[in-house]
Each structure stands twice: as C-alpha cells, then as structure tokens.
Design an enzyme around this catalytic site. Structure first.
Site, mmCIF file in Angstrom:
data_model
loop_
_atom_site.group_PDB
_atom_site.id
_atom_site.type_symbol
_atom_site.label_atom_id
_atom_site.label_comp_id
_atom_site.label_asym_id
_atom_site.label_seq_id
_atom_site.Cartn_x
_atom_site.Cartn_y
_atom_site.Cartn_z
ATOM 1 N N LYS A 148 23.239 74.871 14.408
ATOM 2 C CA LYS A 148 23.290 73.901 13.304
ATOM 3 C C LYS A 148 22.315 74.318 12.206
ATOM 4 C CE LYS A 148 23.957 68.924 12.621
ATOM 5 N NZ LYS A 148 25.174 69.032 11.823
ATOM 6 N N GLU A 181 37.369 73.616 12.514
ATOM 7 C CA GLU A 181 36.839 72.245 12.420
ATOM 8 C C GLU A 181 36.843 71.851 10.956
ATOM 9 O OE1 GLU A 181 32.631 72.089 13.519
ATOM 10 O OE2 GLU A 181 32.386 74.154 12.823
ATOM 11 N N LEU A 206 30.788 73.913 15.503
ATOM 12 C CA LEU A 206 29.592 73.187 15.898
ATOM 13 C C LEU A 206 29.955 72.345 17.124
ATOM 14 C CD1 LEU A 206 26.635 72.539 15.078
ATOM 15 C CD2 LEU A 206 27.562 70.367 14.283
HETATM 16 N N1 PDD Z 1 27.741 67.183 10.265
HETATM 17 N N2 PDD Z 1 31.082 70.208 12.486
HETATM 18 C C1 PDD Z 1 30.265 70.443 11.454
HETATM 19 C C2 PDD Z 1 30.423 71.719 10.678
HETATM 20 C C3 PDD Z 1 29.260 69.499 11.121
HETATM 21 O O1 PDD Z 1 28.418 69.742 10.105
HETATM 22 C C4 PDD Z 1 29.160 68.307 11.884
HETATM 23 C C5 PDD Z 1 28.104 67.296 11.598
HETATM 24 C C6 PDD Z 1 30.053 68.102 12.940
HETATM 25 C C7 PDD Z 1 29.975 66.896 13.820
HETATM 26 O O2 PDD Z 1 28.845 66.970 14.662
HETATM 27 P P1 PDD Z 1 28.169 65.657 15.258
HETATM 28 O O3 PDD Z 1 29.225 64.911 15.968
HETATM 29 O O4 PDD Z 1 27.123 66.178 16.151
HETATM 30 O O5 PDD Z 1 27.624 64.869 14.080
HETATM 31 C C8 PDD Z 1 30.989 69.084 13.237
HETATM 32 C C9 PDD Z 1 26.569 66.372 9.932
HETATM 33 C C10 PDD Z 1 26.787 64.921 10.159
HETATM 34 C C11 PDD Z 1 26.084 66.720 8.542
HETATM 35 O O6 PDD Z 1 26.064 67.908 8.245
HETATM 36 O O7 PDD Z 1 25.702 65.837 7.779
#
Ligand code: PDD
Length: 284
Positions: A148, A181, A206
């Site tokens: 991340k 995604e 991710l």
């Molecule tokens: N985004 N895929 C990507 C590329 C993301 O950036 C995110 C989350 C997710 C979902 O992950 P999770 O369920 O752990 O929030 C999938 C966050 C919220 C952001 O960048 O603000």
C-alpha cells in the site's frame, strides 16, 4: 473547530501541518499508508489494517515508526481531537528526511503523519441507494500493487479519467484482458450462477481489508465464492457488480462502460453483504 493532525510527535493545526521538503515521501513517494474506517468512534478492522501496514513496511525494508501500542493510541487521540465519530483515520509512514539521493539513507528516522476526517455520509448513502458507473481502462501501475504505497500516480490518473467520463470509479484491466481492481477499490461481480467472484490475492491487487471481511461474510451467509480473474465483458453480462473499500464498504455498480449490469439497479447480493458486513467487521 479547527482540524488537528499528528505530525512526527506533535498534534498541530491541520492547516499548518508541515513536512520537510526532503522527506522521502515528498521526494520519491518512498512510503506507505493505511486508511481505516471509523464507526461510532471505533476503528473498523484495526488489527487487519495494522498488520497490512507492517507488511507494507517490511516489503519496503522500512521500520515501524514506534511500537504498535503507541501508534494505536495516536490513531485514537487524533480521532478524539477531531471529534470524528463516523469517518476515517489516515496514517502515513515514510522513510524520513534525508538529502535527496536514491539509495536508502543511513540514519533517517521514519516520518509519521496521522489525520482524521468525517465521512460524507449523504454521498455514500446516495451511491449505495442508486449504484454507480465504472469505466474500464488499462492498468498502468507497477508490479507490487499488494504494497500500500503512497505512489498513486496511475491510480489518480485513472480516477480522474473516470470522473471526466462521468463515472464514479475506474476498473483497471491487465495486459491479459482481466480486471485487476478499481483505482481505489476492489472489484467484484456476481456471475450468472449466483457465485461471488473477485480476483485472488497476489501482487496484482491491493489485499483489501474490506475484501477480506466480505469473503468471510459471504461464506458464512452461504454464498458461493470463487476467487478468480474476470474480464470486463463477463462483468457486463454478470447479474451484479460492486466495489469495496474501507470508506464506503460496498457500493453497487450498475453500469460498466455505459452498459447496464443486470437491470441497472443495486444488486441484492451486494446489499445483503453490505448489511452482513456490520456483523463481521471488528470494531475496537
Ligand atoms: N483505498 N484497491 C486499492 C487500489 C485501494 O487503494 C483500496 C483502498 C482498496 C480497498 O482496500 P481496503 O478495503 O483495505 O480499504 C483496493 C483507500 C481507501 C484509499 O486509497 O483511500
């Protein structure tokens, strides 16, 4: 009331919060982040988010800026100082401040920033009630999307193109023609047989915390789950589609590249899983 941010040991007014110009996050995007949802003043799935943070740091050979217990305290204190009951807490760790040079610096201390904000609940409620549109485009990101990283240039370019096309989210498509995604969400469909389908974990996506909890919720609800890649074409003829992320949990997708999914209204499985999430997501 002014917003407060935590920056390297201090709680400061958000409007005046600063990072050094030679912070490697600013210079190289050399850092990682987490976004954790907050409901009723409690953190959602905090343990999973902090485990993912530690993993991201490990993969980049970076240190945790402090012991876990201290970080947990700062997350809560930032929420408290901002009076956030429903919203999210954002936490970013970079490799720290050092003269600009590509190799890892020898003595830099990691930088930590924590901010909190309220959710736009009306906007999310509208998106859930009506469903949203996504558009597909090539996935132009690096090969380690499981980390991340704060390096989000391809993600923001994709999101901007989607917004300019009047859509809510971009679904990114790999060189083989499969959806990886969304630009900031994981992607899901319910196929013609009623199975829940999402791409398996790996370096291509991710490993969403919401994705993880949805899979648990689906299995316990007796919904058949298949973790496999799917194409935009399959998604367009699926029964349902939706996106997931910590901010809004699940938002139904009713149109892909202008083509209706199902009867172009939020799907029953998506709404059922959104409801079930409340029973599986851990609040602490
Ligand atoms: N985004 N895929 C990507 C590329 C993301 O950036 C995110 C989350 C997710 C979902 O992950 P999770 O369920 O752990 O929030 C999938 C966050 C919220 C952001 O960048 O603000």
């Amino acid at each position: 009331m002014s917003r407060i941010a935590y920056v390297n040991g201090h709680y400061v007014r958000h409007a005046e919060a600063c990072i050094h110009i030679e912070d490697r996050g600013y210079q190289f995007a050399d850092g990682v982040y987490e976004v954790c949802g907050v409901r009723g003043g409690k953190l959602m799935d905090e343990t999973l988010h902090l485990e993912r943070l530690q993993r991201s740091l490990r993969e980049l050979r970076m240190e945790m800026p402090m012991p876990l217990a201290a970080l947990k305290h700062i997350l809560r204190e930032t929420l408290r100082r901002n009076h956030v009951l429903n919203g999210m807490v954002y936490c970013q760790v970079t490799r720290g401040v050092a003269p600009r040079d590509h190799p890892f610096p020898k003595n830099a201390r990691p930088s930590l920033v924590v901010t909190a904000k309220r959710l736009n609940e009306a906007r999310i409620a509208a998106a859930v009630a009506h469903g949203v549109e996504v558009v597909t485009m090539p996935d132009q990101r690096w090969a380690r999307r499981d980390i991340k990283s704060i390096a989000l240039l391809p993600n923001i370019l994709a999101k901007q193109s989607a917004r300019e096309a009047g859509a809510y989210e971009a679904w990114l498509v790999d060189a083989e023609g499969f959806v990886t995604e969304g630009s900031s969400t994981n992607a899901w469909i319910v196929d013609e047989e009623g199975r829940l389908v999402t791409r398996p974990e790996g370096p291509d996506i991710l490993h969403g915390i919401t994705r993880h909890v949805i899979l648990q919720a689906a299995r316990s609800e007796g919904i058949e789950v298949v973790e496999r890649p799917f194409t935009p074409q399959e998604a367009k003829s699926a029964r349902e589609a939706f996106i997931s992320a910590s901010s809004a949990i699940i938002i139904p997708v009713i149109r892909i590249d202008g083509q209706a999914v199902g009867n172009a209204s939020p799907g029953l499985v998506a709404l059922r899983l959104r409801e079930a999430y409340g029973r599986f997501g851990e609040l602490s």
